[in-house]
Design a protein around this motif. Structure first.
Motif, PDB file in Angstrom:
ATOM      1  N   HIS A 282       1.874  -1.542   5.118  1.00  0.00           N
ATOM      2  CA  HIS A 282       2.809  -2.500   4.521  1.00  0.00           C
ATOM      3  C   HIS A 282       2.127  -3.769   4.023  1.00  0.00           C
ATOM      4  N   LYS A 283       0.805  -3.701   3.905  1.00  0.00           N
ATOM      5  CA  LYS A 283       0.077  -4.838   3.313  1.00  0.00           C
ATOM      6  C   LYS A 283       0.283  -4.824   1.808  1.00  0.00           C
TER       7      LYS A 283
ATOM      8  N   VAL B  75       0.857  -1.194   0.000  1.00  0.00           N
ATOM      9  CA  VAL B  75       0.000   0.000   0.000  1.00  0.00           C
ATOM     10  C   VAL B  75       0.893   1.245   0.000  1.00  0.00           C
ATOM     11  N   TYR B  76       1.995   1.198   0.783  1.00  0.00           N
ATOM     12  CA  TYR B  76       2.910   2.346   0.819  1.00  0.00           C
ATOM     13  C   TYR B  76       3.475   2.625  -0.576  1.00  0.00           C
ATOM     14  N   ASP B  77       3.886   1.559  -1.291  1.00  0.00           N
ATOM     15  CA  ASP B  77       4.435   1.747  -2.643  1.00  0.00           C
ATOM     16  C   ASP B  77       3.434   2.455  -3.553  1.00  0.00           C
TER      17      ASP B  77
ATOM     18  N   GLU C  63       6.840   8.041   5.739  1.00  0.00           N
ATOM     19  CA  GLU C  63       5.856   7.092   6.286  1.00  0.00           C
ATOM     20  C   GLU C  63       4.766   7.818   7.061  1.00  0.00           C
ATOM     21  N   SER C  64       5.164   8.899   7.769  1.00  0.00           N
ATOM     22  CA  SER C  64       4.157   9.607   8.564  1.00  0.00           C
ATOM     23  C   SER C  64       3.123  10.274   7.654  1.00  0.00           C
ATOM     24  N   ASP C  65       3.599  10.820   6.510  1.00  0.00           N
ATOM     25  CA  ASP C  65       2.636  11.410   5.557  1.00  0.00           C
ATOM     26  C   ASP C  65       1.729  10.330   4.978  1.00  0.00           C
ATOM     27  N   ALA C  66       2.343   9.157   4.699  1.00  0.00           N
ATOM     28  CA  ALA C  66       1.550   8.061   4.129  1.00  0.00           C
ATOM     29  C   ALA C  66       0.443   7.642   5.104  1.00  0.00           C
TER      30      ALA C  66
END
Lengths: 242, 252
Positions: A132-133, A97-99, A114-117
């Motif tokens: 990170h799924k 999901v992050y990608d 990561e915090s913005d994500a």
């Protein structure tokens, strides 16, 4: 009737494929900061109108202004970042999901923290557990939420939604509807939303465009769908045109 | 090989013909056409090569290579009709690969600059480049069709055409070059290459035949990789216009 400043304005816009007219001539505006629903039977040219808005297609004639600027004079990548689009089937790129959330910035050689994500995920009602799924393991509703969040990462002023709830169950559809309303209120984002669901068009949309066979038949506040003045729109509302 | 021995090789044509007739496979007509064509084409090439070798003229060498390239381009371009203007792109690819490989071979003096070396090696390079171009185009057009929504996604997020086709392009390059790389891994174990076998049958020293075969293998590796990469990077821009839109869009 209230008048709104246009976010996007179409002036005598025509588009055809191999000489076959698909839309037009269309003249009309999508009001800034509001939710406009775009309704009409299949093949009415709704997706074409969205693609004309963000420059995935170019009009054969006429003029399209985005925030007062002709789309033809805007750099295509800048135009598409300003006018974001969430696609019907919410395609995901390989990875987490992050990608997927980081993709709009990676296309500009930047990184998403990561915090913005996590913050963007929060905006679409998903917890940080999803970050990170694998994107391919998400349900249809979750994919659409990630797709919307991914579009938000570009800080678009205008969001185009192409039947994003058509494949979802009632519960997920309601969640997405409330999400879009919240995004519209929080960021003042102009939303243009294609839907087949007239109930949704009336309840969510401030404003409506009714397209039939490539023509813009009626525009106005969404309640026009409750009592249309045009016979073709009445037939469409009654479900006689599909 | 004596004329009688050569005639006896037709037994290897009679066997499939008889089997096809017995089992009603319907392969007789194609087998006969293929046999007659291969006899005529190979003898014609043999006599032409003999003429070119005897004349030792650079013009004839260039003419031969030109003909090979023309035939290869004509054949490969049939597979890339989905990509606008594919003919000049394949022409540039095959010529570039031929110039690169012959430039290295002749420039470093790896092989002598004679028709006997230049023409057969060119045949292998041009033929391989053609096959790789066809493999690449088949894969690339199907990847683009299958992942149309991915291309549209990247464009709609503000990506460039190059970014939008990157995965499809690299997947197609990999897929088209993998057979060449894989066949090299089993070379000598599973199969003896045709050229090496031919040299050994013709009486050459097996070790020398191996040396030449290695040269050809490495040459074909470059041919494979350069052909698909070059054709890939020449092809993808033709799928988009100057407004970074996919050409031949269809929408409802």
């Amino acid at each position: 009737m209230t008048t709104y400043e246009p976010a996007i304005h179409f002036k005598d816009v025509r588009y055809s494929i191999d000489g076959k007219p698909i839309v037009g001539p269309i003249t009309g505006s999508f009001p800034a900061g509001r939710i406009t629903t775009l309704v009409g039977p299949s093949g009415a040219g709704k997706t074409t109108v969205l693609k004309l808005c963000n420059g995935l297609l170019s009009a054969d004639s006429g003029e399209i202004l985005v925030q007062g600027e002709p789309v033809g004079s805007m750099e295509p990548t800048a135009l598409r970042r300003k006018v974001g689009m969430a696609l019907q089937d919410a395609p995901m790129v390989n990875g987490s999901v992050y990608d997927n959330l980081a993709l709009p910035l990676r296309l500009q050689k930047m990184e998403l923290s990561e915090s913005d994500a996590v913050s963007w995920l929060g905006d679409v009602g998903l917890s940080s557990d999803y970050l990170h799924k694998k994107a391919t393991e998400l349900s249809g509703g979750q994919r659409q939420k990630v797709s919307i969040a991914r579009t938000l990462v570009n800080h678009s002023d205008i969001l185009l939604m192409d039947e994003i709830t058509s494949a979802l169950d009632r519960g997920s559809r309601r969640e997405i509807e409330s999400l879009i309303t919240q995004i519209n209120e929080k960021y003042g984002t102009t939303i243009i939303w294609i839907t087949h669901n007239l109930e949704q068009a009336i309840s969510i949309g401030d404003y409506t465009w009714v397209l039939i066979a490539g023509e813009l038949i009626e525009t106005g506040e969404s309640r026009i769908l409750e009592d249309p003045s045009d016979e073709r729109v009445r037939r469409f509302v009654r479900g006689e045109l599909q | 090989m004596s004329p009688i021995a050569l005639s006896l090789t037709l037994i290897f044509v009679l066997i499939p013909l008889l089997l096809s007739r017995t089992l009603n496979l319907g392969l007789e007509k194609d087998t006969i056409i293929a046999t007659v064509r291969s006899i005529i084409q190979l003898f014609a090439v043999g006599y032409i090569l003999k003429f070119v070798f005897d004349s030792d003229s650079h013009i004839y060498i260039l003419l031969m290579i030109g003909l090979m390239i023309f035939a290869a381009v004509h054949n490969a371009s049939k597979k890339g009709k989905a990509i606008p203007g594919i003919l000049p792109k394949i022409t540039v690819t095959i010529i570039a690969v031929e110039v690169l490989t012959q430039g290295i071979l002749l420039g470093f003096g790896i092989v002598p600059a004679t028709a006997q070396y230049i023409i057969p090696i060119s045949g292998m390079v041009v033929g391989n480049s053609m096959v790789l171009s066809i493999l690449f185009l088949n894969r690339f057009t199907s990847e683009m069709e299958a992942h149309r929504n991915r291309t549209e996604l990247i464009l709609s997020l503000g990506g460039t055409p190059k970014q939008a086709v990157h995965t499809q392009l690299t997947d197609s390059i990999k897929a088209s070059t993998i057979p060449t790389i894989e066949s090299q891994k089993t070379m000598g174990l599973v199969q003896l290459p045709g050229m090496m076998s031919g040299q050994i049958i013709a009486g050459a020293d097996p070790v020398q035949a191996v040396q030449f075969q290695l040269l050809i293998l490495f040459l074909l590796l470059t041919t494979a990789v350069v052909s698909s990469i070059l054709l890939g990077f020449l092809s993808y821009p033709a799928l988009f216009n100057e407004r970074m839109q996919m050409i031949r869009q269809t929408s409802n």
